[in-house]
Scaffold this active site. Structure first.
Site, PDB file in Angstrom:
ATOM      1  N   ARG A 102      -3.925   3.249  -4.620  1.00  0.00           N
ATOM      2  CA  ARG A 102      -3.980   1.848  -5.050  1.00  0.00           C
ATOM      3  C   ARG A 102      -4.853   1.018  -4.118  1.00  0.00           C
ATOM      4  NH1 ARG A 102       2.123   0.019  -3.298  1.00  0.00           N
ATOM      5  NH2 ARG A 102       2.213   1.293  -1.436  1.00  0.00           N
ATOM      6  N   ASP A 264      -0.451  11.232   6.561  1.00  0.00           N
ATOM      7  CA  ASP A 264      -1.450  10.412   5.875  1.00  0.00           C
ATOM      8  C   ASP A 264      -1.308   8.938   6.213  1.00  0.00           C
ATOM      9  OD1 ASP A 264       0.966  11.006   4.153  1.00  0.00           O
ATOM     10  OD2 ASP A 264       0.144   9.330   3.020  1.00  0.00           O
TER      11      ASP A 264
END
Length: 496
Positions: A102, A264
């Site tokens: 996103r 991540d």
């Protein structure tokens, strides 16, 4: 040489020169695509000091067209939106390919502080969205906007936030919420997971290209160093270890819980990144879990240092094909074990106003932490009151925080004997180290509630205070008090 990017029709020119930066790595590293416009956007918050630092026109950004650009609803001349691909371990389990689900990188600006990337978060679906809708909600966007700036005010390495733009567009999470876009700022958004991605696919050429890019842009001394037999990739791993160790030591000293330390979500530059279910401690509990989704407590406050090392080990595995030696890889990871405790003791000694760091101070620090944990003493208020006590002489306000006054009195006698002769000067130093204000969960929640009613004054007031958290701000004394009872019922999770 940066490529020339033609402006789409109706694009907004901010009067700055954008550079490709990360985009120069090529299509193996990202997918170019336009953002999904946020309908009927409105400005929730604008970080004007950061806008000035970036050389961006504040008034233009605050105007109608500027707000549309901040909301990803109007193209910006010279930008090249792209979503990067990466992989990672989530809650200790290999999750495979992830990526900017996103987020879209706009481009890079040259600033007096060096190159800075700007990134939309909440700008719609990308090829890496998996089952997500690509949107961010107003609640989490305000938390990230204020949280990253709070950490900057505390002088903790962090990504930053330029703006939040909202919209009445509905977004479903646990309940129906409204959409928002936050613009994040950092020298780079490259994560450990970027390296894990190419290593897991045995794409050694891309792995080397990425490592060379990071070294040349951010760690050029790694090529000149003769350490590790002059291996630049081992030197890179060591440098990332040292930066990460120092950052996590600052988290612990600030009472900051990240909440979701997946690989991540770890920056290759040692920056605090991805403000999701974060929290600053209220009552001190070493085992505190701030993320409602963290059922096993993997990312509890006291586990953060070990998790950071675990994540660095994963980075070491990813860089191993380039380093080419298990011995060198392990040696490059080793500094974490000495840098973290050294940095933490330095930070804690500064919080206590002890000046020079002595090995004997460890016992004094440990005893203080045990007392705080035993009586669930408020972390920020204890250190601030202690600073005033050292600066002014009376410890009554500090003593009142404890149930076990006898144990506190014994600790205080030893602490007072260790303080420098010039206690007033030590106290002043402590007041510049121990903040009066942090972004407590209830403060963020109150600002979010008002923002949902289109009152953005509390967001602006919090931003002002958090940019100068060591100042007294007597007009905002209410932000420095104990949290209300209902604050303990606030649940924050990975949902945003």
């Amino acid at each position: 040489m940066d490529s020339v990017i033609e402006a789409p029709p109706g694009a907004l020119d901010l009067g700055v020169a954008w550079r490709d930066g990360f985009a120069g790595l090529g299509p193996s590293f990202y997918t170019e695509l336009p953002p999904a416009p946020l309908p009927a956007p409105y400005l929730v918050g604008l970080n004007r000091p950061l806008a000035r630092t970036l050389g961006l026109p504040e008034e233009l950004l605050a105007g109608h067209e500027g707000v549309r650009a901040l909301a990803a609803s109007l193209p910006v001349t010279g930008t090249r939106p792209l979503a990067s691909v990466y992989s990672g371990h989530q809650f200790g389990v290999w999750a495979g390919q992830l990526g900017d689900g996103r987020a879209l990188l706009l481009g890079e600006l040259e600033t007096p502080s060096g190159p800075m990337e700007l990134q939309y978060k909440g700008s719609g679906r990308t090829p890496y969205s998996r089952m997500g809708d690509g949107r961010a909600v107003l609640r989490s966007s305000i938390r990230e906007f204020l949280g990253s700036e709070a950490m900057h005010g505390l002088r903790v390495p962090t990504t930053r936030a330029l703006s939040v733009a909202g919209s009445d567009a509905p977004v479903r999470r646990e309940e129906m919420e409204t959409a928002a876009v936050v613009i994040r700022v950092a020298p780079s958004f490259i994560r450990f997971g970027h390296f894990e991605h190419f290593a897991s696919r045995e794409q050694d050429a891309e792995l080397r290209q990425l490592a060379d890019y990071v070294i040349d842009r951010f760690y050029p001394h790694c090529r000149a160093s003769e350490k590790f037999a002059g291996n630049p990739y081992a030197n890179l791993l060591e440098q990332v270890c040292e930066r990460t160790a120092a950052m996590v030591a600052q988290w612990q000293a600030a009472g900051f819980c990240h909440g979701v330390m997946n690989t991540d979500n770890m920056s290759i530059l040692g920056l605090t990144i991805d403000y999701g279910p974060f929290q600053f401690l209220d009552a001190f509990d070493p085992n505190h879990i701030c993320n409602h989704s963290d059922e096993t407590g993997r990312y509890a406050y006291n586990r953060q240092p070990n998790v950071a090392y675990w994540n660095l080990f994963c980075l070491g595995q990813a860089l191993y094909p380039l380093i080419g030696s298990e011995e060198l890889t392990l040696a490059a990871l080793e500094p974490y074990k000495t840098v973290f405790p050294r940095e933490l003791q330095k930070r804690m000694s500064a919080k206590l106003g002890l000046g020079d760091v002595q090995d004997a101070d460890r016992d004094l620090i440990e005893r203080a932490l045990k007392l705080l944990a035993q009586d669930k003493v408020d972390w920020t208020i204890f250190w601030r009151r202690l600073s005033h006590a050292v600066a002014g002489g009376s410890n009554d306000a500090v003593r009142d925080l404890f149930l076990d006054r006898t144990a506190f009195d014994a600790w205080w006698l030893d602490y007072a004997a260790r303080l420098p002769a010039d206690r007033a000067a030590a106290g002043l130093e402590m007041l510049g180290t121990n903040p009066k204000f942090v972004l407590r969960n209830h403060l963020a929640e109150l600002a979010i509630r008002r923002a949902k009613e289109k009152d953005f004054g509390p967001v602006a007031n919090l931003l002002k205070v958090l940019h100068a958290p060591f100042d007294e701000h007597p007009e905002h004394e209410d932000m420095a008090g104990f949290p209300p009872d209902w604050a303990s019922n606030i649940e924050i999770s990975c949902s945003s």
